[in-house]
Structures are given as C-alpha cells and as structure tokens.
Scaffold this active site. Structure first.
Site, PDB file in Angstrom:
ATOM      1  N   CYS A   1      -4.420  -1.570  -1.851  1.00 34.02           N
ATOM      2  CA  CYS A   1      -4.562  -0.131  -2.023  1.00 34.02           C
ATOM      3  C   CYS A   1      -5.505   0.064  -3.201  1.00 34.02           C
ATOM      4  O   CYS A   1      -5.219  -0.413  -4.304  1.00 34.02           O
ATOM      5  CB  CYS A   1      -3.184   0.457  -2.334  1.00 34.02           C
ATOM      6  SG  CYS A   1      -3.184   2.210  -2.730  1.00 34.02           S
TER       7      CYS A   1
ATOM      8  N   ASP B   1       0.875  -1.178   0.000  1.00 35.72           N
ATOM      9  CA  ASP B   1       0.000   0.000   0.000  1.00 35.72           C
ATOM     10  C   ASP B   1       0.912   1.228   0.000  1.00 35.72           C
ATOM     11  O   ASP B   1       2.121   1.122   0.216  1.00 35.72           O
ATOM     12  CB  ASP B   1      -0.887  -0.006   1.270  1.00 35.72           C
ATOM     13  CG  ASP B   1      -1.778   1.232   1.372  1.00 35.72           C
ATOM     14  OD1 ASP B   1      -2.452   1.558   0.377  1.00 35.72           O
ATOM     15  OD2 ASP B   1      -1.784   1.885   2.424  1.00 35.72           O
ATOM     16  N   SER B   2       0.304   2.390  -0.207  1.00 36.83           N
ATOM     17  CA  SER B   2       1.078   3.631  -0.140  1.00 36.83           C
ATOM     18  C   SER B   2       1.560   3.921   1.279  1.00 36.83           C
ATOM     19  O   SER B   2       2.452   4.736   1.469  1.00 36.83           O
ATOM     20  CB  SER B   2       0.194   4.788  -0.602  1.00 36.83           C
ATOM     21  OG  SER B   2      -0.938   4.878   0.253  1.00 36.83           O
TER      22      SER B   2
ATOM     23  N   CYS C   1     -11.020   3.108   0.251  1.00 45.38           N
ATOM     24  CA  CYS C   1      -9.590   3.334   0.462  1.00 45.38           C
ATOM     25  C   CYS C   1      -9.211   2.488   1.664  1.00 45.38           C
ATOM     26  O   CYS C   1      -9.923   2.493   2.682  1.00 45.38           O
ATOM     27  CB  CYS C   1      -9.334   4.818   0.732  1.00 45.38           C
ATOM     28  SG  CYS C   1      -7.679   5.177   1.374  1.00 45.38           S
TER      29      CYS C   1
ATOM     30  N   HIS D   1      -7.066   2.778   3.865  1.00 46.69           N
ATOM     31  CA  HIS D   1      -6.775   3.491   5.115  1.00 46.69           C
ATOM     32  C   HIS D   1      -8.035   3.629   5.982  1.00 46.69           C
ATOM     33  O   HIS D   1      -7.943   3.718   7.212  1.00 46.69           O
ATOM     34  CB  HIS D   1      -6.248   4.904   4.827  1.00 46.69           C
ATOM     35  CG  HIS D   1      -4.795   4.968   4.474  1.00 46.69           C
ATOM     36  ND1 HIS D   1      -4.292   4.523   3.272  1.00 46.69           N
ATOM     37  CD2 HIS D   1      -3.721   5.445   5.170  1.00 46.69           C
ATOM     38  CE1 HIS D   1      -2.979   4.719   3.238  1.00 46.69           C
ATOM     39  NE2 HIS D   1      -2.602   5.280   4.381  1.00 46.69           N
TER      40      HIS D   1
ATOM     41  N   GLU E   1      -2.258   8.329   8.548  1.00 41.16           N
ATOM     42  CA  GLU E   1      -0.809   8.050   8.539  1.00 41.16           C
ATOM     43  C   GLU E   1      -0.158   8.538   9.830  1.00 41.16           C
ATOM     44  O   GLU E   1       0.788   7.937  10.342  1.00 41.16           O
ATOM     45  CB  GLU E   1      -0.145   8.743   7.334  1.00 41.16           C
ATOM     46  CG  GLU E   1      -0.347   8.012   6.013  1.00 41.16           C
ATOM     47  CD  GLU E   1       0.392   6.685   5.941  1.00 41.16           C
ATOM     48  OE1 GLU E   1       1.562   6.624   6.344  1.00 41.16           O
ATOM     49  OE2 GLU E   1      -0.223   5.704   5.482  1.00 41.16           O
TER      50      GLU E   1
HETATM   51  N1  DGL Z   1      -4.738   3.284   0.890  1.00 44.18           N
HETATM   52  C1  DGL Z   1      -4.857   3.817  -0.420  1.00 44.18           C
HETATM   53  C2  DGL Z   1      -6.125   3.358  -1.096  1.00 44.18           C
HETATM   54  O1  DGL Z   1      -6.655   2.319  -0.747  1.00 44.18           O
HETATM   55  C3  DGL Z   1      -4.746   5.267  -0.713  1.00 44.18           C
HETATM   56  C4  DGL Z   1      -4.086   6.246   0.090  1.00 44.18           C
HETATM   57  C5  DGL Z   1      -3.259   7.226  -0.704  1.00 44.18           C
HETATM   58  O2  DGL Z   1      -3.787   8.189  -1.273  1.00 44.18           O
HETATM   59  O3  DGL Z   1      -2.065   6.984  -0.742  1.00 44.18           O
HETATM   60  O4  DGL Z   1      -6.600   3.978  -1.999  1.00 44.18           O
END
Ligand code: DGL
Length: 273
Positions: free
Chosen positions: A76, A13-14, A187, A189, A155
């Site tokens: 992600c 993931d990011s 997302c 997150h 984050e």
């Molecule tokens: N966790 C990422 C997602 O599922 C995105 C977060 C980011 O913008 O880096 O889209």
C-alpha cells in the site's frame, strides 16, 4: 532447510489493492505461503492522518507476525508513506518491503519530460514522495492527481464501469493535454483498472505499475537473508479481510486466480488491534 524459511510472506493493504502485489509475488515465488490482510473495515487510508495509518499498520503487522510472517510487505503506497519508517524502527528484526512511487522509472521513460502520478492524498503529503520527486524528477514536470472516489469504486469491484471511467478521464485528460507520456500508478488499487487507463491514454503513453518490481525486491530480500522457501511444493494463501467477507471473496474470485479455500475474516478489537 531451517523451519524459519517456511514462514509466510505477510502482505497488507487498506483493502483489495495489495492483491495486485500479491499476484506478482505469487508469480515469482510459487513455493511461499502468503498471508494477505485487506483492512476493508478502514478503507480508504488515503484520507486518514499519519497517526491513524501508523496505528492501523502496527496492529496489522503484529497480527501478521503472530501468524508466522517472516517478512512484511506493505503493499500500500499510503501505508508505506505513513508508516514504513515507523514499522522498521518498531520491529528491527523483521524485514519490511514497501511501495515507493515509481517516479524513477517514469523519469527514465519520459520523452516529453512530463510525468503524471496517480496516488492518494496521504501519499502525496508524505516525505517519501517528496524525497523521491526531488531525487529523480527535479528536472521534470510532474502532474499529480488523487482520483477522488477511485479506490472506493475498485473496492466495490467496479473496475470497468462508466462511473470509474469518468473518474479516470477527469484525472488523465488534463495530464494528456499537458503532454504527459508516462503515468505512474502510485496506489496499489490502480493496477486493477489498468485496462481502462490504457483505453484512455492510448498506446503511446507508458503506464508504470511498480508491483512486479516490488515482488522482485521481496524475492531479493528473502534470498539475501537465506529465508526463501526451497520446498518443491506450491505454497498456499490465506486471504483475510477485516470487512465484508462476501464482497472480498467476490473480488478475489473475479480479479485473481487465488482460490477461496483460505479466505477468512478477522475483526478489529477481537483478533486485531
Ligand atoms: N492501496 C492503497 C495505496 O496503495 C490506498 C488506498 C486507500 O486510500 O486506502 O495507496
């Protein structure tokens, strides 16, 4: 048992978001070894171009394969939207499981016909989202919001602060006023702020978190390919960040039950890229 099925499940993931998926994978597959990479040096992905995200996803995939991944989970939504197809074409012998906005379950659940979707700008721009909408929500009203700043708050580990709550309220209040009764967490997150979302939307609105379904899909793919690790012992985890190791460790220890022994740092330009 072949040596191959003792390979790891590579997850990326990011940042810390994909840990919401790793937690579900661990619940379903206790014997597997997990290698998680959070690209915190480059978070957020949601505002990057398709090409940038593909390049980052490619570098991470190469790294995870070199570490012995037998499957890659693109945990992600943004990286899935931008690069899942590209990765599948580039690595045809590697199974990939990605995230798809959970529009289908939301469409099946809604009584009012109004669905809310929270995701990043890059996810909303992608064909994957467009096609999913067309396929499953043609007859629904869909309200989208990019929750600006929310990924950054998560984050930082700010999953329950006033600032985080107000970002969510700004996104969700107009949706609720429009009759939304089903909210998609688009997302990875966002499951970390699910309790806050629940407080804001109340108990009558369904919140759709696709992470458990993705974990089941990982299990299915591995089983079909005869690559499940059938060892009786519990698997371990390597949890890696490209960013700040201390803050990554703090997040992992406060938000998951993974232990800190396998945590580490890799750097773009050195071990990655
Ligand atoms: N966790 C990422 C997602 O599922 C995105 C977060 C980011 O913008 O880096 O889209």
């Amino acid at each position: 048992m072949s040596g191959y099925n003792q390979g790891a499940i590579g997850i990326f993931d990011s940042g810390v978001g994909g840990l919401s998926v790793a937690i579900e994978i661990r619940k379903g597959l206790p014997a597997e070894h997990l290698i998680y990479l959070g690209d915190q040096a480059n978070v957020p992905y949601g505002t990057k171009s398709l090409e940038q995200i593909q390049k980052l996803s490619d570098g991470i995939t190469r790294f995870l394969l070199a570490k012995g991944a037998k499957i890659i989970v693109v945990a992600c939504n943004t990286a899935s939207a931008a690069s899942l197809q590209f990765l599948r074409e580039k690595y045809p012998n590697t199974p990939f499981v990605g995230m798809e906005p959970a529009i289908k379950p939301a469409s099946e659940t809604t009584q009012t016909g109004a669905i809310g979707v929270l995701a990043t700008p890059a996810t909303f721009k992608g064909n994957l989202y467009f096609n999913t909408l067309r396929r499953y929500a043609g007859d629904k009203q869909v309200f989208e919001d990019t929750c600006p700043g929310l990924v950054e708050q998560i984050e930082k580990g700010e999953v329950d602060t006033i600032a985080t709550r107000s970002i969510l309220e700004r996104s969700l209040t107009p949706m609720l006023a429009a009759g939304v009764d089903s909210v998609v967490l688009g997302c990875t997150h966002y499951p970390f702020v699910l309790p806050l979302v629940r407080q804001i939307v109340g108990t009558k609105v369904s919140i759709i978190n696709p992470a458990p379904a993705v974990a089941r899909q990982v299990c299915k793919v591995l089983a079909e390919q005869g690559e499940l690790n059938l060892a009786g012992e519990p698997g371990g985890e390597s949890l890696i960040t490209t960013g700040d190791l201390d803050s990554f460790e703090r997040f992992v220890t406060s938000m998951t039950s993974f232990d800190r022994t396998g945590m580490g740092l890799v750097e773009w330009g050195k071990q990655l890229g």
